[in-house]
Scaffold this motif. Structure first.
Motif, PDB file in Angstrom:
ATOM      1  N   ASN A  84      -5.371   2.526  11.077  1.00 52.29           N
ATOM      2  CA  ASN A  84      -4.924   1.171  10.701  1.00 52.29           C
ATOM      3  C   ASN A  84      -3.397   1.082  10.842  1.00 52.29           C
ATOM      4  OD1 ASN A  84      -3.728   2.207   8.329  1.00 52.29           O
ATOM      5  ND2 ASN A  84      -5.518   1.750   7.074  1.00 52.29           N
ATOM      6  N   GLY A  85      -2.830  -0.025  10.366  1.00 53.43           N
ATOM      7  CA  GLY A  85      -1.404  -0.274  10.593  1.00 53.43           C
ATOM      8  C   GLY A  85      -0.489   0.710   9.890  1.00 53.43           C
ATOM      9  N   ARG A 121     -12.846  -5.799   8.816  1.00 51.61           N
ATOM     10  CA  ARG A 121     -12.956  -4.337   8.830  1.00 51.61           C
ATOM     11  C   ARG A 121     -14.365  -3.886   9.232  1.00 51.61           C
ATOM     12  NH1 ARG A 121      -9.172  -1.492   4.942  1.00 51.61           N
ATOM     13  NH2 ARG A 121      -8.077  -0.918   6.814  1.00 51.61           N
ATOM     14  N   ASP A 168      -3.797  13.558  -0.784  1.00 48.70           N
ATOM     15  CA  ASP A 168      -2.528  14.079  -0.282  1.00 48.70           C
ATOM     16  C   ASP A 168      -1.859  12.975   0.536  1.00 48.70           C
ATOM     17  OD1 ASP A 168      -0.513  15.907   0.129  1.00 48.70           O
ATOM     18  OD2 ASP A 168      -1.646  17.208   1.478  1.00 48.70           O
ATOM     19  N   ASN A 169      -0.551  13.101   0.713  1.00 49.93           N
ATOM     20  CA  ASN A 169       0.151  12.133   1.553  1.00 49.93           C
ATOM     21  C   ASN A 169      -0.303  12.327   2.999  1.00 49.93           C
ATOM     22  OD1 ASN A 169       2.099  10.611   3.032  1.00 49.93           O
ATOM     23  ND2 ASN A 169       3.442  10.756   1.243  1.00 49.93           N
ATOM     24  N   ILE A 170      -0.590  11.235   3.674  1.00 52.30           N
ATOM     25  CA  ILE A 170      -1.065  11.333   5.061  1.00 52.30           C
ATOM     26  C   ILE A 170      -0.066  12.092   5.943  1.00 52.30           C
ATOM     27  CG2 ILE A 170      -0.144   9.073   5.777  1.00 52.30           C
ATOM     28  CD1 ILE A 170      -2.765   8.832   7.463  1.00 52.30           C
ATOM     29  N   ARG A 218       2.253   1.904  -3.432  1.00 50.76           N
ATOM     30  CA  ARG A 218       1.239   2.503  -4.313  1.00 50.76           C
ATOM     31  C   ARG A 218       1.088   3.998  -4.000  1.00 50.76           C
ATOM     32  NH1 ARG A 218      -4.704   0.286  -5.452  1.00 50.76           N
ATOM     33  NH2 ARG A 218      -4.469  -0.564  -3.377  1.00 50.76           N
ATOM     34  N   ALA A 224       0.848  -1.210   0.000  1.00 53.65           N
ATOM     35  CA  ALA A 224       0.000   0.000   0.000  1.00 53.65           C
ATOM     36  C   ALA A 224       0.879   1.254   0.000  1.00 53.65           C
ATOM     37  CB  ALA A 224      -0.913  -0.006   1.224  1.00 53.65           C
ATOM     38  N   ARG A 232      -2.180  -7.335  16.828  1.00 49.77           N
ATOM     39  CA  ARG A 232      -1.855  -6.093  16.111  1.00 49.77           C
ATOM     40  C   ARG A 232      -2.733  -4.933  16.603  1.00 49.77           C
ATOM     41  NH1 ARG A 232      -1.750  -3.945  10.914  1.00 49.77           N
ATOM     42  NH2 ARG A 232      -3.259  -5.338   9.987  1.00 49.77           N
ATOM     43  N   LEU A 284      -8.874  -2.616  11.577  1.00 45.74           N
ATOM     44  CA  LEU A 284      -7.919  -3.250  10.663  1.00 45.74           C
ATOM     45  C   LEU A 284      -8.593  -4.144   9.638  1.00 45.74           C
ATOM     46  CD1 LEU A 284      -5.124  -4.296  13.187  1.00 45.74           C
ATOM     47  CD2 LEU A 284      -5.370  -2.156  11.924  1.00 45.74           C
ATOM     48  N   PHE A 285      -7.996  -4.171   8.463  1.00 44.51           N
ATOM     49  CA  PHE A 285      -8.458  -5.098   7.420  1.00 44.51           C
ATOM     50  C   PHE A 285      -7.846  -6.478   7.675  1.00 44.51           C
ATOM     51  CE2 PHE A 285      -8.116  -6.961   3.114  1.00 44.51           C
ATOM     52  CZ  PHE A 285      -9.473  -7.021   2.842  1.00 44.51           C
ATOM     53  N   HIS A 286      -6.522  -6.520   7.849  1.00 46.29           N
ATOM     54  CA  HIS A 286      -5.830  -7.784   8.139  1.00 46.29           C
ATOM     55  C   HIS A 286      -5.769  -7.901   9.661  1.00 46.29           C
ATOM     56  CE1 HIS A 286      -4.638  -7.674   3.918  1.00 46.29           C
ATOM     57  NE2 HIS A 286      -4.280  -6.431   4.111  1.00 46.29           N
ATOM     58  N   ASP A 310      -6.388   9.720   0.716  1.00 45.37           N
ATOM     59  CA  ASP A 310      -5.945   8.713  -0.249  1.00 45.37           C
ATOM     60  C   ASP A 310      -5.241   9.421  -1.400  1.00 45.37           C
ATOM     61  OD1 ASP A 310      -5.694   6.704  -2.177  1.00 45.37           O
ATOM     62  OD2 ASP A 310      -7.569   5.751  -1.586  1.00 45.37           O
ATOM     63  N   LEU A 311      -3.993   9.053  -1.648  1.00 46.01           N
ATOM     64  CA  LEU A 311      -3.236   9.703  -2.715  1.00 46.01           C
ATOM     65  C   LEU A 311      -3.734   9.348  -4.114  1.00 46.01           C
ATOM     66  CD1 LEU A 311       0.322   9.487  -1.185  1.00 46.01           C
ATOM     67  CD2 LEU A 311      -0.625  11.540  -2.259  1.00 46.01           C
ATOM     68  N   LEU A 352      -6.253   5.912   4.203  1.00 46.95           N
ATOM     69  CA  LEU A 352      -5.600   4.751   3.559  1.00 46.95           C
ATOM     70  C   LEU A 352      -6.434   3.467   3.622  1.00 46.95           C
ATOM     71  CD1 LEU A 352      -3.296   6.823   4.031  1.00 46.95           C
ATOM     72  CD2 LEU A 352      -1.785   4.929   4.484  1.00 46.95           C
TER      73      LEU A 352
END
Ligand code: PTJ
Length: 251
Positions: free
Chosen positions: A77-78, A142, A197-199, A39, A36, A110, A103-105, A180-181, A160
């Motif tokens: 999230n992570g 999630r 934009d970048n977080i 990307r 991620a 975690r 979290l998704f995973h 989200d970029l 993200l």
């Protein structure tokens, strides 16, 4: 950590990559989080690694939405934990609300590591360790949510993320703010306000806007939100990428 000299032309990007890699080593970021991040880096490169005018407009609308909300919620999230744990705590403080790990995973280990990290950075309240509700329409972890947090929120910040929780939260009647970029992602297209934009830049900037607008009258905040057009902003973001590429590489 790899020693990256500040003089390196890609210093900021390499430090961010290193932080996500550290997050994986320490166990709060998933290994998928590295993909991620890759990307995200690619889209940031295309944008020129700067906060564009469209991101400024989205950030102001997002701050207005958060300030008007009866029950705003902030999801972590992570990757968010690896990149902006301290900055998310500052945003939560500015709004006087808790953070919620989602979290998704998902693994319980975690979730705990991320909650501990946020507390270590000064978070007063962290939700997500004992989810007691589920977002309808999602078949994965999630969906798990906390009453009094994301589940009951009217405005949710989801940095993200993949698109399906965004859609599911919107289907619940919530207003969703994405960071989200990728302006073409399902998340960006389905959210109420998408900050392309970048977080690393977006979260401090959002906190600054929340503080700046905190004394503004409700009617003026409402006007800011009403005048905001997410589709127009996403078109502007793609045009900003094209313009940057043409100026930089095909003059
Ligand atoms: O910690 P978990 O288990 O909840 O998993 C988190 C990840 C990020 C792995 C998970 O949500 C995921 O797989 O996300 P996606 O589908 O890869 O989407 C992440 C989106 O965030 C992509 O559109 C990326 O372009 C974007 N992105 C990545 N890094 C950044 C970013 N946007 C802003 N700032 C970044 N640094």
């Amino acid at each position: 950590m790899t020693d990256i000299p500040e003089s390196h032309p890609r210093y900021a990007s390499l430090v961010a990559r290193e932080r996500v890699a550290q997050g994986v080593k320490k166990g709060y970021t998933s290994s998928q989080g590295l993909i991620a991040q890759g990307r995200g880096e690619c889209f940031d490169y295309l944008l020129g690694e700067r906060t564009t005018a469209s991101a400024e407009a989205a950030t102001t609308a997002a701050a207005a939405l958060l300030l008007m909300a009866a029950r705003p919620a902030l999801s972590v999230n992570g990757n968010v934990a690896a990149l902006v744990a301290e900055e998310m705590v500052a945003l939560a403080d500015a709004l006087a609300i808790p953070l919620e790990v989602n979290l998704f995973h998902r693994s319980e280990e975690r979730v705990k590591k991320i909650a501990d990290l946020l507390r270590e950075k000064g978070a007063k309240e962290v939700l997500g360790e004992k989810p007691d509700a589920s977002v309808p329409g999602l078949d994965h972890a999630r969906a798990l949510a906390t009453r009094g947090g994301i589940y009951d929120a009217d405005v949710v910040l989801i940095p993200l993320e993949d698109g399906d929780r965004c859609e599911a939260l919107v289907a619940m009647g919530k207003k969703v703010i994405a960071i989200d970029l990728n302006p073409l992602s399902r998340t960006a297209r389905k959210a109420t306000v998408s900050i392309v934009d970048n977080i690393l830049r977006a979260v401090p900037h959002l906190t600054e806007q929340v503080r700046r607008l905190s004394d503004v009258q409700r009617a003026d905040l409402e006007r800011m939100v009403q005048e905001y057009d997410n589709e127009k902003v996403l078109r502007q973001a793609t045009a900003e990428i094209r313009d940057h590429l043409e100026r930089q590489f095909l003059p």
